[in-house]
Design a protein around this motif. Structure first.
Motif, PDB file in Angstrom:
ATOM      1  N   ALA A  12      28.174  41.888  47.090  1.00  0.00           N
ATOM      2  CA  ALA A  12      28.528  40.472  47.125  1.00  0.00           C
ATOM      3  C   ALA A  12      27.295  39.610  47.388  1.00  0.00           C
ATOM      4  O   ALA A  12      27.089  38.575  46.735  1.00  0.00           O
ATOM      5  CB  ALA A  12      29.587  40.227  48.201  1.00  0.00           C
ATOM      6  N   ALA A  13      26.446  40.038  48.328  1.00  0.00           N
ATOM      7  CA  ALA A  13      25.245  39.259  48.637  1.00  0.00           C
ATOM      8  C   ALA A  13      24.264  39.274  47.471  1.00  0.00           C
ATOM      9  O   ALA A  13      23.669  38.238  47.128  1.00  0.00           O
ATOM     10  CB  ALA A  13      24.573  39.813  49.898  1.00  0.00           C
ATOM     11  N   ALA A  14      24.077  40.441  46.849  1.00  0.00           N
ATOM     12  CA  ALA A  14      23.133  40.540  45.734  1.00  0.00           C
ATOM     13  C   ALA A  14      23.570  39.658  44.572  1.00  0.00           C
ATOM     14  O   ALA A  14      22.745  38.974  43.942  1.00  0.00           O
ATOM     15  CB  ALA A  14      23.003  41.993  45.283  1.00  0.00           C
ATOM     16  N   ILE A  47      38.706  38.717  37.927  1.00  0.00           N
ATOM     17  CA  ILE A  47      40.157  38.902  37.874  1.00  0.00           C
ATOM     18  C   ILE A  47      40.510  40.129  37.043  1.00  0.00           C
ATOM     19  O   ILE A  47      41.402  40.914  37.389  1.00  0.00           O
ATOM     20  CB  ILE A  47      40.831  37.643  37.295  1.00  0.00           C
ATOM     21  N   GLY A  48      39.785  40.315  35.939  1.00  0.00           N
ATOM     22  CA  GLY A  48      40.081  41.443  35.070  1.00  0.00           C
ATOM     23  C   GLY A  48      39.782  42.787  35.698  1.00  0.00           C
ATOM     24  O   GLY A  48      40.400  43.803  35.337  1.00  0.00           O
ATOM     25  N   ALA A  49      38.840  42.833  36.653  1.00  0.00           N
ATOM     26  CA  ALA A  49      38.447  44.120  37.232  1.00  0.00           C
ATOM     27  C   ALA A  49      39.615  44.833  37.887  1.00  0.00           C
ATOM     28  O   ALA A  49      39.811  46.037  37.685  1.00  0.00           O
ATOM     29  CB  ALA A  49      37.320  43.906  38.240  1.00  0.00           C
ATOM     30  N   SER A  50      40.411  44.108  38.662  1.00  0.00           N
ATOM     31  CA  SER A  50      41.541  44.756  39.333  1.00  0.00           C
ATOM     32  C   SER A  50      42.597  45.195  38.330  1.00  0.00           C
ATOM     33  O   SER A  50      43.242  46.231  38.507  1.00  0.00           O
ATOM     34  CB  SER A  50      42.156  43.813  40.369  1.00  0.00           C
ATOM     35  N   ARG A  51      42.765  44.432  37.250  1.00  0.00           N
ATOM     36  CA  ARG A  51      43.735  44.815  36.225  1.00  0.00           C
ATOM     37  C   ARG A  51      43.266  46.058  35.463  1.00  0.00           C
ATOM     38  O   ARG A  51      44.064  46.942  35.135  1.00  0.00           O
ATOM     39  CB  ARG A  51      43.943  43.663  35.246  1.00  0.00           C
ATOM     40  N   VAL A  52      41.979  46.131  35.188  1.00  0.00           N
ATOM     41  CA  VAL A  52      41.450  47.290  34.466  1.00  0.00           C
ATOM     42  C   VAL A  52      41.621  48.550  35.287  1.00  0.00           C
ATOM     43  O   VAL A  52      42.022  49.610  34.768  1.00  0.00           O
ATOM     44  CB  VAL A  52      39.967  47.077  34.097  1.00  0.00           C
ATOM     45  N   ALA A  71      36.033  42.787  41.609  1.00  0.00           N
ATOM     46  CA  ALA A  71      36.609  41.442  41.579  1.00  0.00           C
ATOM     47  C   ALA A  71      35.939  40.536  42.604  1.00  0.00           C
ATOM     48  O   ALA A  71      35.582  39.386  42.316  1.00  0.00           O
ATOM     49  CB  ALA A  71      38.109  41.516  41.836  1.00  0.00           C
ATOM     50  N   LEU A  72      35.747  41.062  43.812  1.00  0.00           N
ATOM     51  CA  LEU A  72      35.126  40.265  44.875  1.00  0.00           C
ATOM     52  C   LEU A  72      33.712  39.854  44.501  1.00  0.00           C
ATOM     53  O   LEU A  72      33.320  38.690  44.678  1.00  0.00           O
ATOM     54  CB  LEU A  72      35.115  41.086  46.171  1.00  0.00           C
TER      55      LEU A  72
END
Length: 416
Positions: free
Chosen positions: A238-240, A69-74, A361-362
């Motif tokens: 995402a897979a890793a 969640i924080g990634a998009s805010r950063v 985020a994903l």
């Protein structure tokens, strides 16, 4: 591009980039140390408060979700204020979250502990995105190497954070706090110091550093998701993350249930951590030398080997389990660094920063889901089944690479 106005402009630019990179590197190492110092004891604290083994695993999942969640805010803060101010603000948030977690330990409040871990996760998002911020200070040719070194900075924190717990516990006891609060006190201090370290980095705003390929690529953020290189990077990361967290989370339980002691558990997980972080500079060099897609393929192959080995290794064989966990960590490292390099080039900088945050985020949310489900899956299908399910996730990035094989061939010619 216009020639430099001053004959020493390139040299001065390189010097500024190096100073900025060192400042970001220091911030990542310090803040990661603070994260691991606190998080190492979080499951123990949660179990002590609730008496539930299920709830004991929740702090880690909440931290991963907070990072997502924080990634998009950063990235929104970076686009508006530049990485110096954005990272300083987020690291200060991390310091406050560690202080809140300290209060939670002192008052035996599970709710405050979860809130604190969510905030620490948001602070940790800056550590993850720092690799992109540092890469932007350098030419596209050097970015994979810089990304590798930023990942390696996290290795310093991942090792030193848990090692600080003995001294931190004595400090906490001296302050009449529970010994388990010591790790969070370390986090308060180191997050604050990390915020200060970003004062050494040069000012940076993504829009001021256009990519030479920017005009040739779509500007809208929605369009960037349709680019083959972006799709390969997103699905790979995402897979890793899903594969790694599925297997890694339940490995200590599997090893301990097989009769191994704490020392064996620690040795096996140390092999995994070494594979994840210690060889990140090598992963960066390989990406710069051979291109992102071949290194991604090598990482997926290592993850495939790791999951097959984990599924077939006897539970009593510490060397085989350690080798499987090392391959799991190194495969993740190769895929992570190479996929990150794909996202560090070829887009309008403002679009690139937003895209990086959304991808981050994903991937972290996918990791959180894998960590939460791993314990349930272990009970249903066993450790071998968890590994085989993780192995199945690898077919998604392989399929995307095959679908875009024509573009991949062109990319290798231009960027290898």
């Amino acid at each position: 591009m216009a020639a430099p106005a001053h004959p020493h402009a390139d040299v001065e630019g390189d010097s500024t980039a190096r100073r900025g990179t060192r400042g970001i590197f220091a911030g990542v190492a310090l803040a990661t140390c603070g994260v691991f110092a606190g998080v190492t004891m979080a499951p123990v604290v949660a179990y002590g408060i609730t008496g539930s083994t299920f709830l004991a695993g929740m702090p880690i999942a909440v931290l991963l979700a907070g990072a997502g969640i924080g990634a998009s805010r950063v990235t929104a803060l970076i686009s508006r204020y530049g990485h110096q101010k954005a990272f300083a603000a987020v690291y200060l948030l991390g310091a406050g979250a560690c202080l809140l977690a300290t209060v939670a330990v002192a008052t035996a409040s599970f709710a405050l502990l979860i809130l604190g871990l969510a905030g620490i996760g948001m602070g940790h998002a800056a550590n993850q995105l720092a690799r992109y911020a540092a890469a932007e200070l350098h030419s596209e040719q050097r970015r994979p190497t810089v990304i590798g070194w930023m990942v390696w900075a996290q290795a310093i924190g991942a090792v030193l954070g848990p090692l600080s717990l003995s001294l931190a516990g004595r400090v906490a006891t001296g302050l009449t706090l529970p010994v388990e609060a010591g790790g969070f006190l370390v986090g308060v201090v180191l997050f604050a110091v990390a915020a200060a370290s970003h004062g050494r980095a040069p000012g940076y705003r993504a829009a001021q550093q256009p990519s030479p390929d920017a005009a040739a690529l779509p500007a809208p953020a929605a369009s960037s998701w349709r680019l083959p290189t972006v799709q390969i990077a997103v699905v790979t990361m995402a897979a890793a993350f899903g594969v790694m967290f599925l297997v890694m989370t339940v490995t200590p339980v599997h090893v301990h249930s097989a009769g191994h002691g704490v020392a064996s558990v620690g040795a096996i997980m140390s092999a995994h951590t070494f594979g994840m972080f210690a060889l990140a500079p090598l992963a960066g060099w390989l990406t710069g030398r051979f291109g992102s897609v071949p290194v991604i393929a090598a990482g997926l192959a290592a993850l495939l080997l790791a999951t097959v080995a984990g599924a077939t290794a006897p539970a009593e064989s510490q060397p085989l389990l350690a080798a499987a966990l090392f391959a799991l960590g190194f495969g993740w490292c190769l895929a992570f660094v190479a996929a990150s390099a794909l996202l560090s080039r070829g887009l309008v900088p403002t679009v690139r920063v937003r895209l990086q945050g959304r991808v981050e985020a994903l991937t972290w949310i996918s990791g959180s889901g894998a960590a939460l489900s791993s314990g349930l899956l272990l009970g249903l299908v066993g450790f071998s089944g968890v590994n085989l399910l993780a192995c199945g996730l690898l077919f998604a990035p392989l399929a995307v690479i095959v679908v875009h094989r024509g573009v991949v061939a062109q990319y290798r010619v231009r960027h290898a």
